[in-house]
Design a protein around this motif. Structure first.
Motif, PDB file in Angstrom:
ATOM      1  N   ILE A   1      31.672  11.991 -34.153  1.00 24.61           N
ATOM      2  CA  ILE A   1      32.570  12.890 -34.889  1.00 24.61           C
ATOM      3  C   ILE A   1      31.984  13.044 -36.287  1.00 24.61           C
ATOM      4  CG2 ILE A   1      34.888  13.166 -35.842  1.00 24.61           C
ATOM      5  CD1 ILE A   1      35.769  11.122 -33.580  1.00 24.61           C
TER       6      ILE A   1
ATOM      7  N   ILE B   1      40.062  15.314 -28.775  1.00 27.73           N
ATOM      8  CA  ILE B   1      39.215  14.310 -28.125  1.00 27.73           C
ATOM      9  C   ILE B   1      39.754  13.983 -26.733  1.00 27.73           C
ATOM     10  CG2 ILE B   1      38.510  11.871 -28.221  1.00 27.73           C
ATOM     11  CD1 ILE B   1      38.501  12.173 -31.318  1.00 27.73           C
TER      12      ILE B   1
ATOM     13  N   VAL C   1      34.564  17.895 -34.207  1.00 27.03           N
ATOM     14  CA  VAL C   1      34.687  17.134 -32.969  1.00 27.03           C
ATOM     15  C   VAL C   1      34.211  18.013 -31.829  1.00 27.03           C
ATOM     16  CG1 VAL C   1      36.288  15.910 -31.463  1.00 27.03           C
ATOM     17  CG2 VAL C   1      36.763  16.061 -33.907  1.00 27.03           C
ATOM     18  N   ASP C   2      33.110  17.627 -31.198  1.00 23.36           N
ATOM     19  CA  ASP C   2      32.590  18.400 -30.060  1.00 23.36           C
ATOM     20  C   ASP C   2      32.500  19.881 -30.410  1.00 23.36           C
ATOM     21  OD1 ASP C   2      32.643  15.920 -28.791  1.00 23.36           O
ATOM     22  OD2 ASP C   2      34.614  16.269 -27.907  1.00 23.36           O
TER      23      ASP C   2
ATOM     24  N   GLU D   1      42.777  14.107 -32.595  1.00 28.14           N
ATOM     25  CA  GLU D   1      42.898  13.132 -31.507  1.00 28.14           C
ATOM     26  C   GLU D   1      43.218  13.823 -30.178  1.00 28.14           C
ATOM     27  OE1 GLU D   1      45.374   9.656 -32.214  1.00 28.14           O
ATOM     28  OE2 GLU D   1      44.175   8.625 -30.680  1.00 28.14           O
TER      29      GLU D   1
ATOM     30  N   ARG E   1      34.516   6.369 -29.854  1.00 28.83           N
ATOM     31  CA  ARG E   1      33.625   7.330 -30.493  1.00 28.83           C
ATOM     32  C   ARG E   1      33.096   6.739 -31.800  1.00 28.83           C
ATOM     33  NH1 ARG E   1      34.539  12.610 -27.970  1.00 28.83           N
ATOM     34  NH2 ARG E   1      33.137  13.461 -29.546  1.00 28.83           N
TER      35      ARG E   1
ATOM     36  N   HIS F   1      39.059   5.755 -29.105  1.00 24.91           N
ATOM     37  CA  HIS F   1      38.463   6.569 -28.043  1.00 24.91           C
ATOM     38  C   HIS F   1      36.978   6.271 -27.832  1.00 24.91           C
ATOM     39  CE1 HIS F   1      42.126   8.917 -27.632  1.00 24.91           C
ATOM     40  NE2 HIS F   1      42.222   8.835 -28.943  1.00 24.91           N
TER      41      HIS F   1
END
Lengths: 201, 201
Positions: free
Chosen positions: B5, B196, B178-179, B193, B32, B30
């Motif tokens: 992230i 994710i 995030v992604d 969150e 990450r 998670h």
């Protein structure tokens, strides 16, 4: 009897739309009422704060378009991709002002209808005619509304509301004042609810 | 292996401090990792967006002071009333930049320490000496750090990070990517969150 929660809004703000739904849900859960109060970001943000409108701000404008629709989906609130982020908020703000002086509950239902039409359904609420259509559906005589929002009395009344909001320190929409405590942003509704529950921290 | 992230921060922002704690908690939940990336609001907000710094903005400045401490208490994060909202972020940002090129984990621990000292404890982190004290406590040779942050190489390296953040569309702090999806604000961590967990909506 607790004081109403003051809710300051501008129809131009998608976050005020999201906040308008959230604050009524919170108020209902806690037996509170909401006093809807018009303000104009074009005056508070541009003239008093000396900033630009969000859609005109480099980087932030593009992000906010994305964030508003993403936040609406996150919250499960209808939001149209077709909703125009730039439109004239004066016809609807003046109509709200005029209606509220007659019937605050009717004015709230009118405001909810304008928010839903513009942001939820993507129908442009920037014209007096469109605004009058929505009011008419609530039983408001359209000719009377169209005449009223052109009067100096209504224009000055809205301007007085805006000046009062600025005097209170309100600078953005939505803003909530709960038992004297001010919160800015639909993303502060979790704190607003906690404040109601606990009396503050 | 999921991507880290990306967490963009400026030490000057109390919301970046709050977000720095929240994002690490979410990442830990998670499995990450978090890639801490320095940016400078003084460049993105003032020069690229053409806005004022929040503390210098009428109405919003006063509100933000109150909102930051109230949000910290709401979240259960230490926050000092004595924390100065205006201080020089360059010594700490440059020190972070220099440290990260050697050891990203050490740089993160340094950044967490600076955030905690300034915002959590109210100790002014605006001077090179104060910054060097904190780094020294983590085993970083203070003379080496004090020399490094005065070099053109480190100054230009930080500026390149800032330019890269702006090129990505990052305009505020904290910002999380995030992604591939960008979120601005510590108040978007609930959405981060969920993103994710669900892969987006």
């Amino acid at each position: 009897m607790p004081q109403p929660i003051d809710f300051y809004f501008d129809f131009i703000s998608p976050y005020a739309y999201l906040g308008s739904i959230g604050i009524e849900r919170i108020a209902a859960r806690h037996g509170r009422t909401v006093d809807w109060r018009p303000m104009l970001l074009g005056i508070s943000v541009l003239k008093v704060m000396g900033l630009k409108a969000v859609p005109d701000t480099p980087l932030k404008g593009a992000y906010s378009d994305r964030d508003a629709v993403r936040s609406a989906r996150f919250l499960g609130i209808p939001y149209s991709d077709a909703a125009k982020t730039q439109f004239a908020p004066l016809p609807s703000a003046r109509a709200f002002t005029w209606l509220k002086d007659q019937d605050a509950d009717l004015a709230k239902r009118f405001a909810q209808r304008i928010f839903a039409a513009h942001w939820g359904e993507g129908r442009d609420m920037g014209s007096a005619e469109a605004v009058a259509d929505e009011a008419e559906a609530l039983g408001v005589p359209r000719a009377e509304l169209l005449a009223a929002i052109e009067t100096d009395a209504v224009k000055q009344r809205l301007r007085a509301h805006v000046d009062a909001s600025i005097a209170k320190g309100v600078f953005g929409a939505p803003t909530f004042i709960v038992d004297g405590e001010m919160f800015w942003g639909a993303d502060r509704l979790d704190q607003v609810e906690r404040w109601i529950e606990t009396g503050g921290w």
